[in-house]
Design an enzyme around this catalytic site. Structure first.
Site, mmCIF file in Angstrom:
data_model
loop_
_atom_site.group_PDB
_atom_site.id
_atom_site.type_symbol
_atom_site.label_atom_id
_atom_site.label_comp_id
_atom_site.label_asym_id
_atom_site.label_seq_id
_atom_site.Cartn_x
_atom_site.Cartn_y
_atom_site.Cartn_z
ATOM 1 N N ASP A 22 34.066 30.467 34.283
ATOM 2 C CA ASP A 22 33.817 31.675 35.065
ATOM 3 C C ASP A 22 32.573 32.395 34.551
ATOM 4 O O ASP A 22 31.705 32.787 35.307
ATOM 5 C CB ASP A 22 35.046 32.601 35.065
ATOM 6 C CG ASP A 22 35.611 32.851 33.663
ATOM 7 O OD1 ASP A 22 35.023 32.372 32.663
ATOM 8 O OD2 ASP A 22 36.651 33.520 33.563
ATOM 9 N N PHE A 55 30.231 44.809 32.437
ATOM 10 C CA PHE A 55 31.511 44.094 32.457
ATOM 11 C C PHE A 55 31.909 43.854 33.913
ATOM 12 O O PHE A 55 31.985 44.785 34.717
ATOM 13 C CB PHE A 55 32.589 44.919 31.752
ATOM 14 C CG PHE A 55 33.892 44.187 31.627
ATOM 15 C CD1 PHE A 55 34.119 43.321 30.565
ATOM 16 C CD2 PHE A 55 34.899 44.357 32.574
ATOM 17 C CE1 PHE A 55 35.318 42.629 30.453
ATOM 18 C CE2 PHE A 55 36.096 43.668 32.472
ATOM 19 C CZ PHE A 55 36.307 42.805 31.409
ATOM 20 N N VAL A 56 32.165 42.592 34.252
ATOM 21 C CA VAL A 56 32.367 42.257 35.658
ATOM 22 C C VAL A 56 33.773 41.718 35.942
ATOM 23 O O VAL A 56 34.437 41.172 35.049
ATOM 24 C CB VAL A 56 31.327 41.217 36.145
ATOM 25 C CG1 VAL A 56 29.923 41.786 36.033
ATOM 26 C CG2 VAL A 56 31.439 39.915 35.378
ATOM 27 N N LYS A 71 42.520 31.382 32.512
ATOM 28 C CA LYS A 71 42.897 31.424 33.907
ATOM 29 C C LYS A 71 41.677 31.605 34.800
ATOM 30 O O LYS A 71 41.671 31.219 35.952
ATOM 31 C CB LYS A 71 43.828 32.635 34.151
ATOM 32 C CG LYS A 71 45.097 32.612 33.345
ATOM 33 C CD LYS A 71 45.843 33.971 33.526
ATOM 34 C CE LYS A 71 47.050 33.991 32.604
ATOM 35 N NZ LYS A 71 47.591 35.326 32.466
ATOM 36 N N GLY A 72 40.664 32.266 34.247
ATOM 37 C CA GLY A 72 39.550 32.753 35.060
ATOM 38 C C GLY A 72 38.836 31.711 35.901
ATOM 39 O O GLY A 72 38.449 31.975 37.030
ATOM 40 N N ASP A 78 38.923 39.066 35.322
ATOM 41 C CA ASP A 78 39.908 40.151 35.369
ATOM 42 C C ASP A 78 39.526 41.341 34.508
ATOM 43 O O ASP A 78 38.672 41.253 33.621
ATOM 44 C CB ASP A 78 41.269 39.641 34.872
ATOM 45 C CG ASP A 78 41.293 39.483 33.360
ATOM 46 O OD1 ASP A 78 40.429 38.754 32.824
ATOM 47 O OD2 ASP A 78 42.146 40.117 32.704
ATOM 48 N N ASP A 137 29.317 33.830 27.953
ATOM 49 C CA ASP A 137 28.845 35.073 27.345
ATOM 50 C C ASP A 137 28.217 34.728 25.992
ATOM 51 O O ASP A 137 27.071 34.300 25.942
ATOM 52 C CB ASP A 137 30.050 36.006 27.211
ATOM 53 C CG ASP A 137 29.682 37.421 26.848
ATOM 54 O OD1 ASP A 137 28.663 37.909 27.354
ATOM 55 O OD2 ASP A 137 30.411 38.048 26.062
ATOM 56 N N ARG A 194 41.219 39.526 39.754
ATOM 57 C CA ARG A 194 40.763 38.132 39.789
ATOM 58 C C ARG A 194 40.580 37.654 41.224
ATOM 59 O O ARG A 194 39.720 36.834 41.519
ATOM 60 C CB ARG A 194 41.793 37.210 39.122
ATOM 61 C CG ARG A 194 41.930 37.383 37.622
ATOM 62 C CD ARG A 194 42.824 36.274 37.075
ATOM 63 N NE ARG A 194 43.313 36.553 35.731
ATOM 64 C CZ ARG A 194 42.642 36.322 34.608
ATOM 65 N NH1 ARG A 194 41.435 35.830 34.649
ATOM 66 N NH2 ARG A 194 43.171 36.590 33.434
HETATM 67 P P1 5GP Z 1 32.377 33.685 25.155
HETATM 68 O O1 5GP Z 1 31.291 32.979 25.918
HETATM 69 O O2 5GP Z 1 31.869 34.965 24.544
HETATM 70 O O3 5GP Z 1 33.051 32.827 24.125
HETATM 71 O O4 5GP Z 1 33.563 34.155 26.097
HETATM 72 C C1 5GP Z 1 33.601 33.929 27.429
HETATM 73 C C2 5GP Z 1 34.885 34.560 27.943
HETATM 74 O O5 5GP Z 1 34.860 35.991 27.733
HETATM 75 C C3 5GP Z 1 35.015 34.375 29.433
HETATM 76 O O6 5GP Z 1 35.658 33.170 29.769
HETATM 77 C C4 5GP Z 1 35.797 35.613 29.833
HETATM 78 O O7 5GP Z 1 37.177 35.375 29.692
HETATM 79 C C5 5GP Z 1 35.398 36.680 28.834
HETATM 80 N N1 5GP Z 1 34.350 37.577 29.372
HETATM 81 C C6 5GP Z 1 33.075 37.701 28.931
HETATM 82 N N2 5GP Z 1 32.407 38.618 29.659
HETATM 83 C C7 5GP Z 1 33.252 39.069 30.602
HETATM 84 C C8 5GP Z 1 33.117 40.032 31.696
HETATM 85 O O8 5GP Z 1 32.063 40.659 31.951
HETATM 86 N N3 5GP Z 1 34.234 40.215 32.457
HETATM 87 C C9 5GP Z 1 35.406 39.567 32.235
HETATM 88 N N4 5GP Z 1 36.414 39.837 33.063
HETATM 89 N N5 5GP Z 1 35.564 38.669 31.228
HETATM 90 C C10 5GP Z 1 34.488 38.417 30.413
#
Ligand code: 5GP
Length: 178
Positions: A101, A153-154, A44-45, A160, A104, A166
């Site tokens: 969004d 963590f943001v 959703k982000g 969210d 990571d 959000r």
């Molecule tokens: P990755 O790149 O590790 O596979 O995952 C990315 C997803 O992790 C993002 O789309 C988000 O949903 C979640 N995520 C990673 N860091 C954060 C953060 O600091 N805040 C929030 N709300 N979600 C995060």
């Protein structure tokens, strides 16, 4: 709107977000002028960022949305991602920009890139609101990023905490999310 006990600090104000999103949109408009650009958002982000960014684009674009479930960290199965709702239309021959969004570890996006690349787009690139390169586990070509962030963590601008925050127009770091 974030309880004081939970809020650490505002990382990027609404004005900073607006300015930066407009800058990145200008870069994208210049790069894809005359092309058949499709923005792909991930529920959703990224929907908030996709909407914001697309309003600043000065070229015609189409959008499509997919939904995935990601088990990146929580289930200790890195990279295990499943498409819950697929795109409505094919992307063959089109220039595709995946809108995220936050990138990571990159595991979710690596899966998406591989899956979509297999459908024969003319080109495929990544645009993210936030990039946390310090946590990256897989190398990914992130062509457009609005902001690089540290380990906090943001929330806000689509991101969210337990499905809340959000809709905040700024990006804030939380103290200690459970
Ligand atoms: P990755 O790149 O590790 O596979 O995952 C990315 C997803 O992790 C993002 O789309 C988000 O949903 C979640 N995520 C990673 N860091 C954060 C953060 O600091 N805040 C929030 N709300 N979600 C995060």
């Amino acid at each position: 709107m974030i309880p004081p006990a939970l809020l650490d600090r505002v990382l990027f104000t609404e004005e900073q977000v607006n300015t930066r999103v407009a800058e990145v949109a200008a870069e994208i408009s210049a790069r894809y002028r005359g092309k058949d650009l499709k923005l792909i958002g991930v529920l959703k982000g990224s929907i908030y960022f996709l909407t914001h960014l697309s309003r600043h684009l000065t070229i015609p674009v189409k959008i499509d949305i997919l939904a995935i479930s990601s088990f990146s960290a929580r289930w200790q199965s890195p990279g295990l991602v499943r498409i819950e709702k697929d795109l409505d239309e094919p992307i063959e021959g089109q220039d595709v920009l995946i809108i995220e969004d936050i990138v990571d570890t990159g595991l979710t996006l690596r899966y998406l890139l591989q899956t979509l690349a297999g459908r024969g787009p003319n080109s495929i690139a990544i645009c993210t609101l936030l990039d946390r390169t310090s946590k990256r586990l897989v190398q990914l070509p992130v062509e457009y990023r609005c902001f690089e962030i540290d380990d906090s963590f943001v929330v806000g601008c689509g991101l969210d905490h337990r499905q809340l925050y959000r809709n905040l127009p700024y990006i804030a770091a939380l103290r200690r999310p459970e």
